[in-house]
Design a protein around this motif. Structure first.
Motif, PDB file in Angstrom:
ATOM      1  N   TYR A   1       0.812  -1.212   0.000  1.00  0.00           N
ATOM      2  CA  TYR A   1       0.000   0.000   0.000  1.00  0.00           C
ATOM      3  C   TYR A   1       0.851   1.271   0.000  1.00  0.00           C
ATOM      4  O   TYR A   1       0.414   2.308  -0.509  1.00  0.00           O
ATOM      5  CB  TYR A   1      -0.974  -0.015   1.185  1.00  0.00           C
ATOM      6  CG  TYR A   1      -2.111  -0.973   0.928  1.00  0.00           C
ATOM      7  CD1 TYR A   1      -3.078  -0.690  -0.029  1.00  0.00           C
ATOM      8  CD2 TYR A   1      -2.188  -2.180   1.601  1.00  0.00           C
ATOM      9  CE1 TYR A   1      -4.101  -1.572  -0.303  1.00  0.00           C
ATOM     10  CE2 TYR A   1      -3.212  -3.075   1.339  1.00  0.00           C
ATOM     11  CZ  TYR A   1      -4.163  -2.766   0.382  1.00  0.00           C
ATOM     12  OH  TYR A   1      -5.174  -3.663   0.097  1.00  0.00           O
TER      13      TYR A   1
ATOM     14  N   GLY B   1       1.875   1.564  -3.657  1.00  0.00           N
ATOM     15  CA  GLY B   1       0.660   1.797  -4.446  1.00  0.00           C
ATOM     16  C   GLY B   1       0.164   3.220  -4.314  1.00  0.00           C
ATOM     17  O   GLY B   1      -0.174   3.873  -5.312  1.00  0.00           O
TER      18      GLY B   1
ATOM     19  N   ASN C   1      -2.981  -8.198   1.457  1.00  0.00           N
ATOM     20  CA  ASN C   1      -3.525  -6.864   1.224  1.00  0.00           C
ATOM     21  C   ASN C   1      -4.688  -6.659   2.189  1.00  0.00           C
ATOM     22  O   ASN C   1      -4.668  -7.198   3.301  1.00  0.00           O
ATOM     23  CB  ASN C   1      -3.936  -6.684  -0.245  1.00  0.00           C
ATOM     24  CG  ASN C   1      -4.918  -7.738  -0.706  1.00  0.00           C
ATOM     25  OD1 ASN C   1      -5.373  -8.576   0.084  1.00  0.00           O
ATOM     26  ND2 ASN C   1      -5.264  -7.727  -1.973  1.00  0.00           N
TER      27      ASN C   1
ATOM     28  N   MET D   1      -8.126   6.054   1.694  1.00  0.00           N
ATOM     29  CA  MET D   1      -8.605   5.958   0.313  1.00  0.00           C
ATOM     30  C   MET D   1      -8.896   7.345  -0.256  1.00  0.00           C
ATOM     31  O   MET D   1      -8.584   7.635  -1.413  1.00  0.00           O
ATOM     32  CB  MET D   1      -9.861   5.085   0.260  1.00  0.00           C
ATOM     33  CG  MET D   1     -10.427   4.898  -1.146  1.00  0.00           C
ATOM     34  SD  MET D   1     -11.912   3.872  -1.147  1.00  0.00           S
ATOM     35  CE  MET D   1     -13.083   4.964  -0.324  1.00  0.00           C
TER      36      MET D   1
ATOM     37  N   GLY E   1      -6.241   8.305  -2.853  1.00  0.00           N
ATOM     38  CA  GLY E   1      -6.913   7.797  -4.036  1.00  0.00           C
ATOM     39  C   GLY E   1      -7.818   8.829  -4.679  1.00  0.00           C
ATOM     40  O   GLY E   1      -7.548   9.340  -5.769  1.00  0.00           O
TER      41      GLY E   1
ATOM     42  N   PHE F   1      -4.584   2.238 -13.560  1.00  0.00           N
ATOM     43  CA  PHE F   1      -4.247   2.069 -12.149  1.00  0.00           C
ATOM     44  C   PHE F   1      -5.468   2.292 -11.264  1.00  0.00           C
ATOM     45  O   PHE F   1      -5.646   1.593 -10.252  1.00  0.00           O
ATOM     46  CB  PHE F   1      -3.128   3.037 -11.766  1.00  0.00           C
ATOM     47  CG  PHE F   1      -2.555   2.781 -10.401  1.00  0.00           C
ATOM     48  CD1 PHE F   1      -1.926   1.586 -10.117  1.00  0.00           C
ATOM     49  CD2 PHE F   1      -2.651   3.734  -9.399  1.00  0.00           C
ATOM     50  CE1 PHE F   1      -1.396   1.336  -8.859  1.00  0.00           C
ATOM     51  CE2 PHE F   1      -2.132   3.500  -8.144  1.00  0.00           C
ATOM     52  CZ  PHE F   1      -1.499   2.298  -7.875  1.00  0.00           C
ATOM     53  N   SER F   2      -6.327   3.239 -11.622  1.00  0.00           N
ATOM     54  CA  SER F   2      -7.537   3.500 -10.840  1.00  0.00           C
ATOM     55  C   SER F   2      -8.491   2.307 -10.888  1.00  0.00           C
ATOM     56  O   SER F   2      -9.086   1.939  -9.869  1.00  0.00           O
ATOM     57  CB  SER F   2      -8.250   4.755 -11.369  1.00  0.00           C
ATOM     58  OG  SER F   2      -7.421   5.887 -11.243  1.00  0.00           O
TER      59      SER F   2
ATOM     60  N   SER G   1      -7.046  -0.446  -8.680  1.00  0.00           N
ATOM     61  CA  SER G   1      -7.172  -0.073  -7.269  1.00  0.00           C
ATOM     62  C   SER G   1      -8.612  -0.231  -6.803  1.00  0.00           C
ATOM     63  O   SER G   1      -8.865  -0.639  -5.664  1.00  0.00           O
ATOM     64  CB  SER G   1      -6.709   1.370  -7.061  1.00  0.00           C
ATOM     65  OG  SER G   1      -5.368   1.528  -7.427  1.00  0.00           O
TER      66      SER G   1
ATOM     67  N   ASP H   1      -9.280  -3.752  -5.809  1.00  0.00           N
ATOM     68  CA  ASP H   1      -8.757  -4.057  -4.478  1.00  0.00           C
ATOM     69  C   ASP H   1      -9.730  -3.594  -3.395  1.00  0.00           C
ATOM     70  O   ASP H   1      -9.960  -4.289  -2.402  1.00  0.00           O
ATOM     71  CB  ASP H   1      -7.397  -3.383  -4.297  1.00  0.00           C
ATOM     72  CG  ASP H   1      -6.748  -3.707  -2.961  1.00  0.00           C
ATOM     73  OD1 ASP H   1      -6.076  -4.753  -2.877  1.00  0.00           O
ATOM     74  OD2 ASP H   1      -6.914  -2.925  -2.009  1.00  0.00           O
TER      75      ASP H   1
ATOM     76  N   ILE I   1      -2.925  -6.564 -11.242  1.00  0.00           N
ATOM     77  CA  ILE I   1      -2.353  -5.555 -10.352  1.00  0.00           C
ATOM     78  C   ILE I   1      -0.839  -5.686 -10.320  1.00  0.00           C
ATOM     79  O   ILE I   1      -0.104  -4.695 -10.331  1.00  0.00           O
ATOM     80  CB  ILE I   1      -2.940  -5.706  -8.927  1.00  0.00           C
ATOM     81  CG1 ILE I   1      -4.444  -5.393  -8.931  1.00  0.00           C
ATOM     82  CG2 ILE I   1      -2.215  -4.792  -7.941  1.00  0.00           C
ATOM     83  CD1 ILE I   1      -5.130  -5.663  -7.608  1.00  0.00           C
TER      84      ILE I   1
END
Length: 307
Positions: A103, A106, A177, A199, A203, A246-247, A250, A253, A275
């Motif tokens: 994480y 990431g 994870n 997040m 994110g 990538f979004s 994610s 996940d 991933i």
């Protein structure tokens, strides 16, 4: 208590048909890891060697490639060991370390992409102020924050996880994870809220910032000449492609862990492998092909004229 903690083994239950495809998995993973090392190291070395690539945009690309190397190296060696083993297990302390690294790196990807979008915004929307705003100090500060902030913030859930009592000892993943939360005897309200905060901060907020900057870029370039639009497209399109991929990964996940969705094991394995593969491997390919100056040096490197 410490002896009990150190002796706790977590079974990684996300592998499929291990007896049949053990060596095939190993060959595929090893090939992917070698490709990840080669492609990212090529990008980093080209940017390091060539002075015309010593610009903030390319430095951030090199940082993203370095982050991909660190991310992959934190996960792949354990996967090699697991696919060749009869039992896929990991000690709980090692699981926490893997969780932390996964994480941290990431989240750093999102912050590095945000720094790149800010660089493009200043370059295209404020070209006269670009040398002043995006000086060496600014680049160093942005790179430091991109790695330091996630590393600091992910410490908190890692420490809290280490204090939780475990009632279950099998995860549905192939590495550690957010599925670790399902191992706890009692769900932690603090971890749930802290996860939402993380997040949002690493994110949602970076993605919104990136979309805002590119919206401003597209508005300005729409009213500019064709040459400016072409330049904006050449430099911004690769970033948006990387951000989108990538979004989406994610989001997978988050859906699996936070919403406790139960997918078929094979589907979960395929998505997890994406991933591990997509960003570390395809990011340098996207930047190598789509970024004109980098592609020029790659062609010179591999297609030297014969005298």
């Amino acid at each position: 208590m410490d002896a009990e903690f150190n002796g706790t083994l977590i079974t990684l239950g996300g592998f499929v048909e291990m007896d049949k495809y053990r060596y095939l998995y190993f060959v595929i993973l090893l090939t992917l890891y070698i490709l990840i090392l080669c492609t990212n190291c090529t990008i980093i070395c080209l940017i390091w060697i060539h002075r015309n690539l010593h610009e903030p945009m390319y430095i951030f690309i090199a940082a993203l490639s370095l982050n991909s190397l660190l991310f992959s190296t934190a996960l792949y060696p354990k996967l090699f060991f697991d696919v060749l083993s009869q039992k896929q297990t990991i000690s709980y302390p090692a699981c926490l370390i893997q969780y932390y690294l996964y994480y941290s790196f990431g989240a750093s990807d999102f912050l590095l992409l945000s720094a790149m979008s800010y660089d493009r915004y200043v370059s295209i929307c404020k070209p006269l102020q670009y040398p002043t705003i995006m000086g060496r100090r600014t680049v160093v500060v942005l790179l430091t924050l991109a790695w330091f902030l996630p590393a600091s913030e992910v410490v908190v859930p890692t420490v809290v996880n280490s204090q939780q009592q475990l009632c279950y000892f099998t995860t549905n993943g192939i590495f550690c994870n957010n599925t670790m939360f399902k191992l706890h005897c009692v769900k932690s309200t603090f971890l749930a809220f802290y996860g939402l905060f993380a997040m949002m901060s690493f994110g949602v907020v970076p993605v919104m910032f990136i979309l805002f900057t590119y919206t401003k870029i597209f508005i300005i370039t729409y009213h500019s000449c064709a040459e400016v639009r072409k330049k904006a497209a050449e430099t911004c399109l690769p970033h948006l492609m990387v951000l989108f991929s990538f979004s989406c990964l994610s989001l997978f996940d988050i859906i699996i862990a936070r919403l406790e969705s139960d997918l078929p094991k094979f589907v979960g394995l395929i998505m997890t492998l994406q991933i591990l593969v997509y960003n570390p491997l395809f990011n340098p390919i996207i930047y190598g092909v789509k970024m004109k100056e980098i592609w020029k040096h790659i062609k010179r490197l591999f297609y030297q004229p014969v005298h």
